[in-house]
Design an enzyme around this catalytic site. Structure first.
Site, short mmCIF file in Angstrom:
data_model
loop_
_atom_site.label_atom_id
_atom_site.label_comp_id
_atom_site.label_asym_id
_atom_site.label_seq_id
_atom_site.Cartn_x
_atom_site.Cartn_y
_atom_site.Cartn_z
N TYR A 279 25.85 32.08 75.96
CA TYR A 279 26.03 30.42 76.11
C TYR A 279 27.53 29.95 76.55
O TYR A 279 28.26 30.64 76.10
CB TYR A 279 25.58 30.02 75.15
CG TYR A 279 24.33 29.87 74.50
CD1 TYR A 279 23.30 29.59 75.34
CD2 TYR A 279 24.05 30.66 73.09
CE1 TYR A 279 21.95 29.74 74.84
CE2 TYR A 279 22.45 30.56 72.82
CZ TYR A 279 21.68 30.34 73.63
OH TYR A 279 20.28 30.28 73.19
N ARG B 25 37.18 18.94 36.16
CA ARG B 25 35.92 18.99 36.30
C ARG B 25 35.04 18.79 35.29
O ARG B 25 34.68 17.59 34.88
CB ARG B 25 35.54 20.31 37.20
CG ARG B 25 34.68 20.20 38.31
CD ARG B 25 34.53 21.51 38.96
NE ARG B 25 34.34 22.83 38.09
CZ ARG B 25 34.11 24.24 38.53
NH1 ARG B 25 34.33 24.27 39.94
NH2 ARG B 25 33.93 24.96 38.00
N LYS C 91 25.44 33.39 38.71
CA LYS C 91 24.98 32.19 39.40
C LYS C 91 24.78 32.66 40.92
O LYS C 91 25.50 33.43 41.42
CB LYS C 91 26.07 31.06 39.01
CG LYS C 91 27.51 31.43 39.50
CD LYS C 91 28.56 30.41 39.23
CE LYS C 91 29.65 30.71 39.79
NZ LYS C 91 30.90 29.82 39.03
C1 LIG Z 1 31.98 30.87 38.73
C2 LIG Z 1 32.66 30.83 37.13
C3 LIG Z 1 33.17 31.95 36.80
C4 LIG Z 1 33.25 33.26 37.50
O1 LIG Z 1 34.44 33.34 38.33
P1 LIG Z 1 34.91 34.67 39.19
O2 LIG Z 1 36.11 34.04 39.71
O3 LIG Z 1 33.83 34.86 40.04
O4 LIG Z 1 35.10 35.65 37.97
C5 LIG Z 1 33.61 31.62 35.42
N1 LIG Z 1 33.61 30.70 34.71
C6 LIG Z 1 33.14 29.39 35.13
C7 LIG Z 1 32.98 28.08 34.52
C8 LIG Z 1 32.29 29.66 36.51
O5 LIG Z 1 31.88 28.29 37.32
#
Ligand SMILES: *Cc1c(COP(=O)(O)O)cnc(C)c1O
Length: 415
Positions: free
Chosen positions: A303, A174, A76
Site C-alpha cells: 500500500y 490510583r 490478569k
Molecule cells: C499487575 C500488578 C502486579 C504485577 O506487576 P508486574 O510488574 O507484572 O510484576 C502487581 N500488583 C498489582 C496491584 C498489579 O496491578
C-alpha cells in the site's frame, strides 16, 4: 489448549443479593479452542508459549527468593496474553500460594476450570459484584466504608466470615485509602464480625528504575500505615507491596508476599533492574513464509508504494499484520529467518508484512520466521517490538490478538 476464551457471563442476569448460579452455557462451536481440538489446520502465524521455560523461570525465582516469602502469581489479562490457566497451573506447581486477577470474570474462568487456590481480585469492586465474590471465594481488596459494610452484610447473610485485604494508597493515587487515614477502616472491619482483615497491600508507581527515591517514600508510607494498623490491635497475616520490580530491587519491601506478573514470563520489567541469570522469555510470535516475490529495480511493495527496489530484491510475505497487533510501521523492524535478520520493507497491512530476504538465499516458501523471540543466535526481544510501537513490553505481551492461535510447547510439565 486455548484458554483465551472463557465462557461469557450472561450480562442480563443482574446478581441480586441471592448468590448467583455457577452454571453457564458451554463455549460455542466456533471458538479457536474447538478448532484446535478438531485438528483444524492452524493459520501459519501463531503465538508460541513454552511451558518448560515458564516452569524454569518460576523455579529460578523460587531459588532466588528468601525462604518463607510467599508468591502471588498475577495472571490478569489472560496471564499477560500467555493463557491464565496455563500460567496459573505452572505457578501453583512451583509453589505459588495465591493467584491475582483484575476482574470477576477472570476469577470465575479460573474457578470454572477447577482452580481451587486463593484468588485475589486487584482493584476495587462494584457492590453488585460482591455476591459473585462470596459465591466463588474471591478475596477482595477494600478501601472505603460503604463497600466494607455491604460486603460484611452479604457475608453475614451467607453465614460466612471472609478475609479482606486493605488497599492502601501510598503515593500511586490510583486505588486505596491514604496511608495516614487507615485507622477508621481498620476499626470498621474489626467491628464487622463477618469480615477479617487478613492482609494489607499497596502498589509501587516506580520500582524498576535506578532512582528508588519515590519507591522508598512509598515504603515509608506503607510502614506508617502498618504501624497504625497494629496500634489498633490488628495483626496482619499477609502484607504485600512488591511487583516484579520491587521483588528484584527492594528486598526491604518484600514483607510476607510478592505479586509477580511479568518476571515469571521471562521479561524483566526494565533494562536497569537486577537480573536473575537463566530467566528466559516464555512467549514467541512466529509465522511461515506464505509467498515470495522477486522484484526488479523500480518495483514497489505494498500500500502506498512505500518501498521501492533500487536493485533486484527477493521479498517474503509473512501472513501476520496489524490485525494481529503487529505495530503499524513502515520500512522499520525485522523478522528472523534462518537465524538472520530480514528487514521489513513497505508498510504493515492488516494481514501481512513483507520482509527482504535477498541476503538469505536459502529461504523458501513455508519456512518459519520469528516475529518476536529467538532463532539461532539472533533474538527480537519484546522490548524491541515495544519500541516500534512507542510502548512498553507489558502492552506488547497482552496485545497479540486472539485470532493468533496459542500453541503450547511442553504441555507435559503441567500437573
Ligand atoms: C499487575 C500488578 C502486579 C504485577 O506487576 P508486574 O510488574 O507484572 O510484576 C502487581 N500488583 C498489582 C496491584 C498489579 O496491578
Amino acid at each position: 489448549m486455548n484458554t483465551l476464551f472463557p465462557d461469557i457471563i450472561d450480562s442480563t442476569s443482574s446478581p441480586s443479593d441471592a448468590l448467583p448460579s455457577v452454571n453457564r452455557p458451554a463455549a460455542p462451536a466456533s471458538t479457536p479452542e474447538n478448532f484446535l481440538s478438531l485438528n483444524y489446520p492452524l493459520r501459519p502465524a501463531w503465538v508460541e508459549i513454552d511451558l518448560n521455560k515458564l516452569k524454569r523461570n518460576f523455579e529460578l525465582i523460587h531459588r532466588d527468593k528468601p525462604k518463607g516469602l510467599q508468591v502471588v502469581s498475577v495472571v490478569k489479562d489472560e496471564g499477560y496474553g500467555h493463557g491464565a490457566l496455563a500460567v496459573a497451573r505452572t505457578a501453583l506447581a512451583c509453589g505459588a500460594s495465591f493467584l491475582a486477577i483484575s476482574t470477576v470474570e477472570e476469577a470465575m474462568a479460573l474457578r470454572d476450570r477447577g482452580i481451587p487456590t486463593r484468588l485475589l481480585l486487584l482493584g476495587d469492586r462494584q457492590e453488585a459484584e460482591f455476591p459473585w465474590c462470596l459465591a466463588h471465594d474471591l478475596t477482595c481488596c477494600v478501601s472505603e466504608p460503604q463497600s466494607i459494610a455491604k460486603l460484611g452484610q452479604l457475608a453475614a447473610r451467607a453465614g460466612k466470615r471472609i478475609p479482606v485485604h486493605l488497599k492502601i494508597n501510598t503515593g500511586m493515587n490510583r486505588y486505596g485509602v491514604r496511608w495516614d487515614e487507615v485507622a477508621s477502616l481498620v476499626d470498621l472491619i474489626a467491628s464487622t464480625k463477618s469480615l477479617f482483615l487478613e492482609g494489607a497491600l499497596s502498589h509501587f508507581a516506580q520500582s524498576d528504575e535506578t532512582d528508588k527515591t519515590f519507591a522508598l517514600l512509598q515504603l515509608a508510607h506503607f510502614n506508617e500505615a502498618l504501624d497504625i494498623i497494629s496500634e489498633r490491635g490488628c495483626s496482619l497475616k499477609l502484607r504485600h507491596l512488591c511487583n516484579s520490580g520491587g521483588f528484584l530491587d527492594l528486598p526491604q519491601a518484600h514483607f510476607d508476599m510478592v505479586r509477580l506478573g511479568i518476571l515469571p514470563l521471562g521479561v524483566f520489567p526494565s533494562s536497569v533492574c537486577r537480573r536473575i541469570p537463566g530467566i528466559e522469555p516464555v512467549m514467541s510470535v512466529k509465522a511461515r513464509i506464505a509467498a515470495i516475490q522477486n522484484l526488479q529495480p523500480g518495483d514497489t511493495v505494498g500500500y502506498g508504494m512505500r518501498f521501492k527496489a533500487e536493485s533486484p530484491r527477493r521479498i517474503a510475505v509473512l501472513p501476520i499484520g496489524y490485525g494481529d497487533s503487529f505495530p503499524r510501521v513502515r520500512n522499520q523492524g525485522c523478522a528472523l529467518i534462518h537465524g538472520r535478520r530480514a528487514p521489513l520493507v513497505g508498510g504493515v497491512a492488516m494481514d501481512a508484512i513483507t520482509v527482504d530476504i535477498t541476503d538469505i538465499p536459502t529461504a523458501q516458501l513455508w519456512d518459519e520466521a520469528v516475529i518476536m523471540g529467538r532463532q539461532g543466535a539472533e533474538e527480537i526481544t519484546v522490548h524491541e517490538v515495544a519500541r516500534l510501537k512507542n510502548s512498553v513490553s507489558y502492552d506488547i505481551l497482552v496485545g497479540w490478538r486472539t485470532r493468533l492461535p496459542r500453541l503450547y510447547v511442553g504441555q507435559d510439565v503441567l500437573p
